[in-house]
Design a protein around this motif. Structure first.
Motif, PDB file in Angstrom:
ATOM      1  N   ARG A  79      45.276  15.974   9.620  1.00 47.40           N
ATOM      2  CA  ARG A  79      44.980  16.687  10.727  1.00 47.40           C
ATOM      3  C   ARG A  79      45.034  17.990  10.519  1.00 47.40           C
ATOM      4  O   ARG A  79      45.620  18.911   9.615  1.00 47.40           O
ATOM      5  CB  ARG A  79      46.404  16.400  11.677  1.00 47.40           C
ATOM      6  CG  ARG A  79      46.635  15.083  12.095  1.00 47.40           C
ATOM      7  CD  ARG A  79      47.867  14.952  12.842  1.00 47.40           C
ATOM      8  NE  ARG A  79      48.450  13.801  13.319  1.00 47.40           N
ATOM      9  CZ  ARG A  79      47.862  13.065  14.024  1.00 47.40           C
ATOM     10  NH1 ARG A  79      47.015  13.402  15.031  1.00 47.40           N
ATOM     11  NH2 ARG A  79      48.322  11.546  14.189  1.00 47.40           N
ATOM     12  N   GLN A  94      41.807  13.804  12.256  1.00 49.04           N
ATOM     13  CA  GLN A  94      41.915  14.879  13.507  1.00 49.04           C
ATOM     14  C   GLN A  94      41.697  16.128  13.057  1.00 49.04           C
ATOM     15  O   GLN A  94      42.320  16.508  12.405  1.00 49.04           O
ATOM     16  CB  GLN A  94      43.046  14.404  14.461  1.00 49.04           C
ATOM     17  CG  GLN A  94      43.203  12.790  14.876  1.00 49.04           C
ATOM     18  CD  GLN A  94      44.241  12.858  15.571  1.00 49.04           C
ATOM     19  OE1 GLN A  94      44.997  13.742  15.921  1.00 49.04           O
ATOM     20  NE2 GLN A  94      44.344  11.624  16.109  1.00 49.04           N
ATOM     21  N   GLU A  96      41.390  19.736  15.506  1.00 46.79           N
ATOM     22  CA  GLU A  96      41.029  20.256  16.573  1.00 46.79           C
ATOM     23  C   GLU A  96      40.956  21.871  16.326  1.00 46.79           C
ATOM     24  O   GLU A  96      41.666  22.770  15.953  1.00 46.79           O
ATOM     25  CB  GLU A  96      42.527  20.321  17.395  1.00 46.79           C
ATOM     26  CG  GLU A  96      43.116  18.857  17.815  1.00 46.79           C
ATOM     27  CD  GLU A  96      44.532  19.063  18.199  1.00 46.79           C
ATOM     28  OE1 GLU A  96      44.959  20.069  18.829  1.00 46.79           O
ATOM     29  OE2 GLU A  96      45.217  17.991  18.055  1.00 46.79           O
ATOM     30  N   LEU A 107      31.155  12.936  10.284  1.00 48.01           N
ATOM     31  CA  LEU A 107      32.374  12.393  10.983  1.00 48.01           C
ATOM     32  C   LEU A 107      32.347  10.954  10.910  1.00 48.01           C
ATOM     33  O   LEU A 107      31.516  10.357  11.323  1.00 48.01           O
ATOM     34  CB  LEU A 107      32.123  12.708  12.552  1.00 48.01           C
ATOM     35  CG  LEU A 107      33.190  12.314  13.703  1.00 48.01           C
ATOM     36  CD1 LEU A 107      34.481  12.751  13.383  1.00 48.01           C
ATOM     37  CD2 LEU A 107      32.620  12.829  15.013  1.00 48.01           C
ATOM     38  N   THR A 110      36.722   6.646  11.732  1.00 48.29           N
ATOM     39  CA  THR A 110      38.121   6.958  11.964  1.00 48.29           C
ATOM     40  C   THR A 110      38.466   8.247  12.517  1.00 48.29           C
ATOM     41  O   THR A 110      39.630   8.758  12.832  1.00 48.29           O
ATOM     42  CB  THR A 110      38.946   6.592  10.843  1.00 48.29           C
ATOM     43  OG1 THR A 110      38.720   7.409   9.806  1.00 48.29           O
ATOM     44  CG2 THR A 110      38.971   5.170  10.637  1.00 48.29           C
ATOM     45  N   THR A 112      38.119  12.096  14.452  1.00 51.34           N
ATOM     46  CA  THR A 112      37.975  12.798  15.702  1.00 51.34           C
ATOM     47  C   THR A 112      37.850  14.472  15.733  1.00 51.34           C
ATOM     48  O   THR A 112      38.808  14.785  14.852  1.00 51.34           O
ATOM     49  CB  THR A 112      39.146  12.497  16.686  1.00 51.34           C
ATOM     50  OG1 THR A 112      39.183  10.913  16.877  1.00 51.34           O
ATOM     51  CG2 THR A 112      39.229  13.040  17.910  1.00 51.34           C
ATOM     52  N   SER A 114      37.733  17.538  18.017  1.00 52.46           N
ATOM     53  CA  SER A 114      37.855  18.072  19.560  1.00 52.46           C
ATOM     54  C   SER A 114      37.644  19.647  19.272  1.00 52.46           C
ATOM     55  O   SER A 114      38.243  20.595  18.998  1.00 52.46           O
ATOM     56  CB  SER A 114      39.302  18.091  20.031  1.00 52.46           C
ATOM     57  OG  SER A 114      39.691  16.721  19.978  1.00 52.46           O
ATOM     58  N   GLY A 128      33.149   7.367  15.328  1.00 52.52           N
ATOM     59  CA  GLY A 128      33.577   8.608  15.454  1.00 52.52           C
ATOM     60  C   GLY A 128      33.532   9.173  16.698  1.00 52.52           C
ATOM     61  O   GLY A 128      32.616   8.850  17.554  1.00 52.52           O
ATOM     62  N   ARG A 129      34.847  10.327  16.875  1.00 47.93           N
ATOM     63  CA  ARG A 129      34.654  10.738  18.447  1.00 47.93           C
ATOM     64  C   ARG A 129      34.405  12.012  18.032  1.00 47.93           C
ATOM     65  O   ARG A 129      35.208  12.912  17.639  1.00 47.93           O
ATOM     66  CB  ARG A 129      35.852  10.346  18.980  1.00 47.93           C
ATOM     67  CG  ARG A 129      36.139   8.908  18.964  1.00 47.93           C
ATOM     68  CD  ARG A 129      37.370   8.595  19.559  1.00 47.93           C
ATOM     69  NE  ARG A 129      37.214   8.807  21.005  1.00 47.93           N
ATOM     70  CZ  ARG A 129      37.644   8.118  22.002  1.00 47.93           C
ATOM     71  NH1 ARG A 129      38.823   7.443  21.647  1.00 47.93           N
ATOM     72  NH2 ARG A 129      37.682   8.300  23.244  1.00 47.93           N
ATOM     73  N   LEU A 130      33.347  12.493  18.989  1.00 53.36           N
ATOM     74  CA  LEU A 130      33.274  14.284  19.132  1.00 53.36           C
ATOM     75  C   LEU A 130      33.364  14.572  20.472  1.00 53.36           C
ATOM     76  O   LEU A 130      32.789  14.133  21.369  1.00 53.36           O
ATOM     77  CB  LEU A 130      31.732  14.575  18.517  1.00 53.36           C
ATOM     78  CG  LEU A 130      31.410  16.224  18.876  1.00 53.36           C
ATOM     79  CD1 LEU A 130      32.145  17.217  18.112  1.00 53.36           C
ATOM     80  CD2 LEU A 130      30.072  16.299  18.669  1.00 53.36           C
ATOM     81  N   ASN A 131      34.530  15.498  20.801  1.00 53.53           N
ATOM     82  CA  ASN A 131      34.737  15.999  22.189  1.00 53.53           C
ATOM     83  C   ASN A 131      34.430  17.488  22.089  1.00 53.53           C
ATOM     84  O   ASN A 131      35.305  18.455  21.744  1.00 53.53           O
ATOM     85  CB  ASN A 131      36.207  15.845  22.512  1.00 53.53           C
ATOM     86  CG  ASN A 131      36.606  14.245  22.634  1.00 53.53           C
ATOM     87  OD1 ASN A 131      35.976  13.679  23.154  1.00 53.53           O
ATOM     88  ND2 ASN A 131      37.486  14.291  21.709  1.00 53.53           N
TER      89      ASN A 131
END
Length: 161
Positions: A79, A94, A96, A107, A110, A112, A114, A128-131
């Motif tokens: 993280r 992760q 942030e 990415l 698994t 993320t 932000s 994969g998650r992109l915010n």
């Protein structure tokens, strides 16, 4: 026949790749698998600024800015809370904060992110998650440093008239 009467050795057999190891599509760049110079272990929390040159693999938590000439690898247990700037950034955990890569961001399924991403090349694996936003820059143009990126506050609406 080899020296001292022993038998000669043949080259070791290559292990076949599994479907998970193969990359589909010829346009996805292959990333070298660097050896880690620094590992932040799973149960560690590092607070402050990380800067320097080399490869940092984050399995634990980093709270603060990372500015590295080299690789930043955030594993599935890793993280990061803060901006990250490096040549190559791989995210399976992760993050942030904003990312700035001078070469490539990957990415993983698994991972993320932000925050906003500024890079030359960006691969997002399925899952994969992109915010945030992405800004793709040409390879010849220098990528702005993390400090130069203004945080997003609010955008004004533009009406066509």
């Amino acid at each position: 026949m080899a020296f001292f009467g022993g038998q000669s050795k043949s080259a070791p057999a290559m292990e076949p790749q599994t479907d998970g190891d193969r990359r589909e599509g010829a346009d996805i760049p292959e990333l070298p698998e660097p050896r880690s110079n620094t590992v932040i272990a799973k149960d560690l929390i590092v607070t402050g600024k990380l800067s320097g040159e080399g490869v940092v693999q984050i399995e634990g938590t980093v709270e603060g800015e990372i500015n590295l000439k080299g690789y930043v690898i955030v594993t599935a247990t890793g993280r990061v809370k803060g901006p990250v700037e490096a040549d190559v950034i791989r995210v399976a955990g992760q993050v942030e904060g904003n990312l700035v890569s001078h070469d490539h961001v990957q990415l993983e399924r698994t991972g993320t992110i932000s925050g906003d991403v500024t890079t030359v090349s960006f691969v997002i694996e399925n899952g994969g998650r992109l915010n945030g936003r992405t800004t793709m820059v040409p390879e010849q143009v220098s990528v702005p440093h993390v400090e130069e990126l203004a945080p997003l506050e609010s955008e004004e609406e533009v009406s066509a008239g």
